[in-house]
Design an enzyme around this catalytic site. Sequence first.
Site: not given
Length: 337
Positions: A139, A238
């Site tokens: 990330d 998500e």
Amino acid sequence: MASLRRPVLSLSRQCLRQRPCIQHSIRSYSFHPSPDPAAAPASSGTKPTVIADIPRPKATLHTLRQLYKKKIPIATITAHDFPSALAADQTGTDLILIGDSLAMVALGYTSTNQVTLEDMIHHSKAVVRGTKSAYVVADLPFGTYEASPEDAVRNAVRLIREGGVEAVKLEGGKEMAVTIERLTRVGIPVLGHIGLLPQRQAALGGFRVQGKTTASAAQLLEDALALEKAGCFAIVLEAMPAEVAEIITKCITVPTIGIGAGSACSGQVLVQLDMLGAFERFVPKFVKQYESIGVKTRQAIGKYVEEVKARSFPAVEHTYPIKAEELEKFKAKVGSD
């Protein structure tokens, strides 16, 4: 009611690819050979096959594309240090994500936004040392890519060069398309992320499910199409209704990696410490806990403390011997009884 459905239907007609549903069976591709109950028992002295003994070639973007093409789900999990990377890599994981979730589950912060680029580089180095086969993505943390594409490129280069990862992940929809296009144009693979965006949870009013209205679902689809066009090799979906994720998955031609988005995605991801039951502050609805490591860890450490207090540890088998004559000479030298 029909008028409310029209935006999603029009988008779907433009992009929906007619192809078979994702196969749930992975018998043709499994690093977890199931024992045949009818098979004869192994001969005495034969070492049983374990997953870590099965050699795997290094996964690449081509590997992930082939899995997607063959409709084989892409198994993804997070790792944050050397042991967690070893565990993931040796059990057949296709993609290891060094997620900024480590801020909360490994470093004890209250938000993923508190982790720094230096933190991510440090943890990435450890994960890469423990990974031989899986494809490794990290990330980009909050504040390292939002201001400009130049910032994103500069920090992504650091994460790849210093951290040793192979690709970066960043959060956001079509507003990030220019940045993603810039990254991919200079040769940096990007994993997109739409739906619930933990780095923006304050603006979203907390960790809330996305895509529950026609307008919100349509926006997610537009975001996915924009990220695909910008060059993402895959997109994390998500916390959205499974039906919405399935439509998005059918509408784009790159893999989707679901987390709280149903089983029709091209793959799945979970935070390792969540699924092991090691992080107990809270457990998201989409997490299946496969073990209770937190409980077992406390039990083990509690037993250790008891044995130390009782002087039952270390026992003889945990100590090193010395020849009797050498011990006597030593005692004589120091005047010990």
